[in-house]
Scaffold this motif. Structure first.
Motif, mmCIF file in Angstrom:
data_model
loop_
_atom_site.group_PDB
_atom_site.id
_atom_site.type_symbol
_atom_site.label_atom_id
_atom_site.label_comp_id
_atom_site.label_asym_id
_atom_site.label_seq_id
_atom_site.Cartn_x
_atom_site.Cartn_y
_atom_site.Cartn_z
ATOM 1 N N UNK A 115 21.551 62.189 72.758
ATOM 2 C CA UNK A 115 21.718 60.765 72.998
ATOM 3 C C UNK A 115 23.313 60.623 72.617
ATOM 4 N N UNK A 116 23.672 61.142 71.302
ATOM 5 C CA UNK A 116 24.966 60.797 70.813
ATOM 6 C C UNK A 116 26.180 61.640 71.641
ATOM 7 N N UNK A 163 30.062 56.910 76.404
ATOM 8 C CA UNK A 163 30.039 55.400 76.220
ATOM 9 C C UNK A 163 30.210 54.936 77.357
ATOM 10 N N UNK A 164 31.019 55.287 78.296
ATOM 11 C CA UNK A 164 31.276 54.658 79.435
ATOM 12 C C UNK A 164 30.026 54.920 80.430
ATOM 13 N N UNK A 165 29.197 55.838 80.269
ATOM 14 C CA UNK A 165 28.044 55.720 80.956
ATOM 15 C C UNK A 165 26.944 54.865 80.372
ATOM 16 N N UNK A 166 27.146 54.834 79.188
ATOM 17 C CA UNK A 166 26.172 53.788 78.330
ATOM 18 C C UNK A 166 26.279 52.513 78.831
ATOM 19 N N UNK A 205 14.795 58.473 78.494
ATOM 20 C CA UNK A 205 15.656 59.849 78.783
ATOM 21 C C UNK A 205 15.016 61.095 78.067
ATOM 22 N N UNK A 206 15.006 60.863 76.651
ATOM 23 C CA UNK A 206 14.615 61.807 75.968
ATOM 24 C C UNK A 206 13.051 62.518 76.295
ATOM 25 N N UNK A 207 12.128 61.475 76.419
ATOM 26 C CA UNK A 207 10.898 61.938 76.980
ATOM 27 C C UNK A 207 10.911 62.657 78.251
ATOM 28 N N UNK A 208 11.654 62.059 79.064
ATOM 29 C CA UNK A 208 11.877 62.749 80.537
ATOM 30 C C UNK A 208 12.304 64.190 80.315
ATOM 31 N N UNK A 209 13.491 64.102 79.612
ATOM 32 C CA UNK A 209 14.031 65.493 79.314
ATOM 33 C C UNK A 209 13.095 66.386 78.877
#
Length: 106
Positions: free
Chosen positions: A32-33, A37-40, A69-73
């Motif tokens: 996630x890091x 930022x533009x996407x967030x 997102x993390x669970x899906x990934x």
């Protein structure tokens, strides 16, 4: 007047949907890091277009998107990457159709 339980449930479900939508966030990012930022900002703006949220809720909302997102990934990696032992042709041939090749491992 505060939000109803149903409205909170709707928001939580919507956040999960956004976290799994490759049109908003690619699976290609390693964590996630490194997500731009533009996407967030785009994600936050879109969620705010559907729900009226105070700015103070942004950390909670974005943590929810990150978790979804993390669970899906993790699920996609387990089902569509690991069984093919690094063979990119097989991975692409067996990718979920809702994920574009460019977002999958190309």
């Amino acid at each position: 007047m505060g939000p109803t339980r149903q409205r909170v449930k709707d928001l939580t479900n919507f956040i999960g949907t956004i976290g799994r939508d490759s049109d908003f966030i690619s699976l290609m990012y390693t964590n996630w890091k490194v997500v731009p930022k533009q996407m967030k900002k785009r994600i936050w703006k879109f969620i705010n277009s559907k729900f009226i949220l105070p700015k103070s809720s942004k950390p909670w909302v974005m943590t929810g998107v990150q978790g979804a997102w993390k669970r899906y990934k993790t699920r996609i990696k387990k089902k569509h990457f690991e069984p093919y032992s690094g063979n990119i042709e097989n991975m692409l041939a067996n990718r979920p159709l809702k994920i574009q090749k460019s977002n999958f491992g190309n």
